[in-house]
Write a protein that holds these residues in place. Sequence first.
Motif, PDB file in Angstrom:
ATOM      1  N   LEU A  49     -21.522 -13.330 -18.119  1.00  0.00           N
ATOM      2  CA  LEU A  49     -22.214 -12.180 -17.608  1.00  0.00           C
ATOM      3  C   LEU A  49     -21.316 -10.807 -18.145  1.00  0.00           C
ATOM      4  CD1 LEU A  49     -23.718 -13.123 -14.100  1.00  0.00           C
ATOM      5  CD2 LEU A  49     -24.790 -12.983 -16.459  1.00  0.00           C
ATOM      6  N   LYS A  50     -19.950 -11.015 -18.189  1.00  0.00           N
ATOM      7  CA  LYS A  50     -18.990 -10.207 -18.855  1.00  0.00           C
ATOM      8  C   LYS A  50     -18.461  -9.327 -17.795  1.00  0.00           C
ATOM      9  CE  LYS A  50     -20.719 -10.151 -23.397  1.00  0.00           C
ATOM     10  NZ  LYS A  50     -21.224  -9.292 -24.505  1.00  0.00           N
ATOM     11  N   TYR A  51     -19.363  -8.772 -16.521  1.00  0.00           N
ATOM     12  CA  TYR A  51     -19.257  -7.712 -15.685  1.00  0.00           C
ATOM     13  C   TYR A  51     -19.060  -8.157 -14.230  1.00  0.00           C
ATOM     14  CZ  TYR A  51     -20.197  -4.822 -19.808  1.00  0.00           C
ATOM     15  OH  TYR A  51     -20.154  -4.551 -21.235  1.00  0.00           O
ATOM     16  N   HIS A  52     -18.209  -7.798 -13.484  1.00  0.00           N
ATOM     17  CA  HIS A  52     -18.224  -8.259 -12.124  1.00  0.00           C
ATOM     18  C   HIS A  52     -19.629  -7.898 -11.343  1.00  0.00           C
ATOM     19  CE1 HIS A  52     -13.762  -8.760 -12.966  1.00  0.00           C
ATOM     20  NE2 HIS A  52     -13.863  -9.646 -12.042  1.00  0.00           N
ATOM     21  N   ALA A 209      -7.542  -2.191 -15.839  1.00  0.00           N
ATOM     22  CA  ALA A 209      -6.904  -3.325 -15.647  1.00  0.00           C
ATOM     23  C   ALA A 209      -7.493  -4.358 -14.526  1.00  0.00           C
ATOM     24  CB  ALA A 209      -5.731  -3.047 -15.154  1.00  0.00           C
ATOM     25  N   VAL A 210      -8.348  -3.722 -13.724  1.00  0.00           N
ATOM     26  CA  VAL A 210      -8.937  -4.793 -12.723  1.00  0.00           C
ATOM     27  C   VAL A 210     -10.227  -4.091 -12.151  1.00  0.00           C
ATOM     28  CG1 VAL A 210      -7.546  -3.739 -10.799  1.00  0.00           C
ATOM     29  CG2 VAL A 210      -8.110  -5.841 -10.678  1.00  0.00           C
ATOM     30  N   ASP A 211     -10.912  -5.003 -11.394  1.00  0.00           N
ATOM     31  CA  ASP A 211     -12.148  -4.698 -10.694  1.00  0.00           C
ATOM     32  C   ASP A 211     -12.084  -4.297  -9.428  1.00  0.00           C
ATOM     33  OD1 ASP A 211     -13.759  -6.934  -8.982  1.00  0.00           O
ATOM     34  OD2 ASP A 211     -12.094  -7.364 -10.111  1.00  0.00           O
ATOM     35  N   MET A 212     -13.036  -3.491  -9.008  1.00  0.00           N
ATOM     36  CA  MET A 212     -12.663  -3.059  -7.270  1.00  0.00           C
ATOM     37  C   MET A 212     -12.618  -4.079  -6.344  1.00  0.00           C
ATOM     38  SD  MET A 212     -12.328   0.069  -5.800  1.00  0.00           S
ATOM     39  CE  MET A 212     -12.720   1.329  -6.811  1.00  0.00           C
ATOM     40  N   SER A 213     -12.660  -5.134  -6.297  1.00  0.00           N
ATOM     41  CA  SER A 213     -12.344  -6.259  -5.713  1.00  0.00           C
ATOM     42  C   SER A 213     -10.957  -6.155  -5.241  1.00  0.00           C
ATOM     43  CB  SER A 213     -12.849  -7.519  -6.092  1.00  0.00           C
ATOM     44  OG  SER A 213     -12.581  -8.166  -7.059  1.00  0.00           O
ATOM     45  N   GLY A 214     -10.233  -5.652  -6.406  1.00  0.00           N
ATOM     46  CA  GLY A 214      -8.708  -6.080  -6.271  1.00  0.00           C
ATOM     47  C   GLY A 214      -7.890  -6.962  -7.361  1.00  0.00           C
ATOM     48  N   SER A 360     -23.601   5.161 -13.120  1.00  0.00           N
ATOM     49  CA  SER A 360     -23.102   4.378 -11.937  1.00  0.00           C
ATOM     50  C   SER A 360     -21.554   3.839 -12.323  1.00  0.00           C
ATOM     51  CB  SER A 360     -24.131   3.305 -11.138  1.00  0.00           C
ATOM     52  OG  SER A 360     -23.848   3.091 -10.068  1.00  0.00           O
ATOM     53  N   VAL A 361     -20.912   4.806 -12.352  1.00  0.00           N
ATOM     54  CA  VAL A 361     -19.351   4.461 -12.772  1.00  0.00           C
ATOM     55  C   VAL A 361     -18.707   3.780 -11.538  1.00  0.00           C
ATOM     56  CG1 VAL A 361     -19.195   6.144 -14.674  1.00  0.00           C
ATOM     57  CG2 VAL A 361     -18.384   6.956 -12.557  1.00  0.00           C
ATOM     58  N   ALA A 362     -18.958   4.256 -10.424  1.00  0.00           N
ATOM     59  CA  ALA A 362     -18.407   3.343  -9.241  1.00  0.00           C
ATOM     60  C   ALA A 362     -19.529   2.317  -8.815  1.00  0.00           C
ATOM     61  CB  ALA A 362     -18.241   4.481  -8.126  1.00  0.00           C
ATOM     62  N   ALA A 363     -19.366   1.194  -9.805  1.00  0.00           N
ATOM     63  CA  ALA A 363     -20.292   0.238  -9.555  1.00  0.00           C
ATOM     64  C   ALA A 363     -20.112  -0.694  -8.108  1.00  0.00           C
ATOM     65  CB  ALA A 363     -20.002  -0.803 -10.618  1.00  0.00           C
ATOM     66  N   LEU A 364     -19.393  -0.535  -7.468  1.00  0.00           N
ATOM     67  CA  LEU A 364     -19.029  -1.260  -6.204  1.00  0.00           C
ATOM     68  C   LEU A 364     -18.601  -0.446  -5.165  1.00  0.00           C
ATOM     69  CD1 LEU A 364     -17.790  -4.593  -7.504  1.00  0.00           C
ATOM     70  CD2 LEU A 364     -20.099  -4.125  -6.786  1.00  0.00           C
ATOM     71  N   GLY A 365     -18.627   0.974  -5.673  1.00  0.00           N
ATOM     72  CA  GLY A 365     -18.151   1.890  -4.563  1.00  0.00           C
ATOM     73  C   GLY A 365     -16.654   1.808  -4.344  1.00  0.00           C
ATOM     74  N   ILE A 366     -16.169   2.234  -3.026  1.00  0.00           N
ATOM     75  CA  ILE A 366     -14.783   1.836  -2.902  1.00  0.00           C
ATOM     76  C   ILE A 366     -14.891   0.863  -1.636  1.00  0.00           C
ATOM     77  CG2 ILE A 366     -12.692   2.726  -1.830  1.00  0.00           C
ATOM     78  CD1 ILE A 366     -13.109   5.241  -3.177  1.00  0.00           C
ATOM     79  N   PRO A 367     -14.172  -0.226  -1.802  1.00  0.00           N
ATOM     80  CA  PRO A 367     -14.305  -1.435  -0.714  1.00  0.00           C
ATOM     81  C   PRO A 367     -14.199  -0.889   0.643  1.00  0.00           C
ATOM     82  CG  PRO A 367     -12.930  -2.035  -2.756  1.00  0.00           C
ATOM     83  CD  PRO A 367     -13.047  -0.673  -2.750  1.00  0.00           C
ATOM     84  N   ASN A 471     -17.192  -0.464 -20.335  1.00  0.00           N
ATOM     85  CA  ASN A 471     -15.897  -1.262 -20.140  1.00  0.00           C
ATOM     86  C   ASN A 471     -15.874  -1.551 -18.654  1.00  0.00           C
ATOM     87  OD1 ASN A 471     -15.162  -1.109 -22.696  1.00  0.00           O
ATOM     88  ND2 ASN A 471     -14.431   0.990 -22.459  1.00  0.00           N
ATOM     89  N   ASN A 472     -15.327  -2.790 -18.442  1.00  0.00           N
ATOM     90  CA  ASN A 472     -15.246  -3.163 -16.747  1.00  0.00           C
ATOM     91  C   ASN A 472     -13.972  -2.499 -16.521  1.00  0.00           C
ATOM     92  OD1 ASN A 472     -16.186  -4.602 -14.633  1.00  0.00           O
ATOM     93  ND2 ASN A 472     -15.664  -6.467 -15.505  1.00  0.00           N
ATOM     94  N   GLY A 473     -13.912  -2.397 -14.988  1.00  0.00           N
ATOM     95  CA  GLY A 473     -12.776  -2.009 -14.309  1.00  0.00           C
ATOM     96  C   GLY A 473     -12.860  -1.336 -13.046  1.00  0.00           C
ATOM     97  N   LEU A 474     -11.992  -0.616 -12.395  1.00  0.00           N
ATOM     98  CA  LEU A 474     -12.252  -0.153 -11.070  1.00  0.00           C
ATOM     99  C   LEU A 474     -13.308   0.871 -11.314  1.00  0.00           C
ATOM    100  CD1 LEU A 474      -8.628   0.914 -10.406  1.00  0.00           C
ATOM    101  CD2 LEU A 474      -9.943  -0.949  -9.140  1.00  0.00           C
ATOM    102  N   SER A 475     -13.499   1.698 -12.375  1.00  0.00           N
ATOM    103  CA  SER A 475     -14.744   2.274 -12.532  1.00  0.00           C
ATOM    104  C   SER A 475     -15.212   2.016 -14.006  1.00  0.00           C
ATOM    105  CB  SER A 475     -14.483   3.761 -12.491  1.00  0.00           C
ATOM    106  OG  SER A 475     -13.793   4.288 -13.287  1.00  0.00           O
ATOM    107  N   LEU A 476     -16.697   2.261 -14.293  1.00  0.00           N
ATOM    108  CA  LEU A 476     -17.126   1.673 -15.325  1.00  0.00           C
ATOM    109  C   LEU A 476     -16.832   2.922 -16.494  1.00  0.00           C
ATOM    110  CD1 LEU A 476     -20.421  -0.046 -14.362  1.00  0.00           C
ATOM    111  CD2 LEU A 476     -18.230  -0.989 -14.842  1.00  0.00           C
ATOM    112  N   SER A 477     -16.493   2.715 -17.621  1.00  0.00           N
ATOM    113  CA  SER A 477     -16.182   3.627 -18.720  1.00  0.00           C
ATOM    114  C   SER A 477     -17.067   3.299 -19.959  1.00  0.00           C
ATOM    115  CB  SER A 477     -14.804   3.705 -19.027  1.00  0.00           C
ATOM    116  OG  SER A 477     -14.246   2.548 -19.414  1.00  0.00           O
TER     117      SER A 477
END
Length: 489
Positions: A49-52, A209-214, A360-367, A471-477
């Motif tokens: 699926l490539k993306y969190h 470098a990392v997704d919003m889950s940490g 929707s660059v903040a794909a998971l908001g802020i935890p 691109n995957n990450g803390l925010s999508l780009s």
Amino acid sequence: MMLLIAFVIFFILFFSDHIFKRPRFYPPGPRQLPLFGNLFSVLLKLRSLKYHYRVWQAWSHVYGNILGLRLGLVNVVVVSGKDFIREVSNREVFEGRPNGFFFVMRSFGKKMGIVFNDGSSWTKTRRVVLKYLKNFGYNTRYMENYISEECRALVNLRMSDAGQPIQANDMFHITIVNILWRLVAGKRYDLEDAKLKTLCDLITRLFNAVDMSGGVLNFLPFLRHVAPGLSGYNALRASHDSIHSFVKETIEQHEQSLDVSNPRDVIDAFLIEKMERKGQSFTDEELQVVCLDLLEAGMETVSNTAVFMLLHIVRNDDVQKLLHDEIDDVIGTQRTPSLADRARMVYTEAVLLESLRISSVAALGIPHMALEDAQLGNYLIPKGTLLLLAMHDLHNGNHWNDPTAFRPERFITKDGNLMQDEWLMPFGTGKRRCIGEGLARSELFMFLTHLLQKFRIKLPEGDPLPSTEPNNGLSLSAKPFRVIFEPRA
């Protein structure tokens, strides 16, 4: 190696009662393994699926809008659907921010600042930061002047390389930093400044470098001692140190030239308060983290949205033509755009809303984090659980007809008026709603109108249509793509 194996076995045995048991009335989810929980399941899903956010979305479709996971040592609940997202965002018990290693490593191992802080410390910091920002022009006419000045500089830069292919992905970075940094640090940088380009590149790499889950460091933090390179700790630490160094140097320059009777910006105001209220004000570390929050969050999310906006405009010539027509009709060619034009530019505003929705660059908001045991739907969310909000799914789900199509008209009524949709929450909702929303919306409008008043934007000959896959990450780009700014006759 034997020492590591012995440590892991001891860890599992010692904490077996805590690790093996799924909390009572916990939301359903995929099967968990001892110690690692669902970490391996996530890695396997990511391969396809490539993306969190797509992993969480796929599992939510199986287990429901309240998805219960365990990632390493941390309970994680993914919340989907407008009603549950609003409930989590508006209930005090879910106002916490996670205290995992990834979220506090940037703030000296403590909860500080605005973004990843909570409780009375967050309330106090947010109130003071907003007060000082407003004192120096935030959301006032001065702010519009700063935005206009940076937009003119951006237009001039694009005039200097008009007709030549340029990389679109980083073209807004310094412009955005300058707008907010004028208030925070009283300084602007040339749009070609090499030092600031390096800093912006560090922030971008950090967000990628990392997704919003940490990431794995958040769920198995001991790995930083066992495999600091492989776990990504060394790279994150180096990036944080470089950004902190820039902020600290800026603060020290203010300390050396401070005039207590004439504060120039937010940093000066903090330093003066610190002098006047010794022991009762903010520490040096807190000021540093506040500046870090404003610098990082302010740049990356707005820049990514603006780039996605350009991406969809160059992919849709009909959209660009309608934008040109409205700009010519409302603003013309003889004066520069202003925020007052927004009220009469329905299509332009609709393009902005559609850009915020589809990217929707903040794909998971802020935890969020549960501050106490709490019921959500039919389930019990244990204290300390990290909650992720499925914002990308909300903005690209079944509510929207043909969600993958870029259609600004979805935000325009039959009577030609702008229509808001309660399913669109790009800046969150509730008490933790982004404090930069007004500035971000203003920046996006001014970027779009200033650039399209002067240019037609097109792809270089032979370049493919830019990909809408992020691109995957803390925010999508956006993935790298080039554009040409062609002056309009």
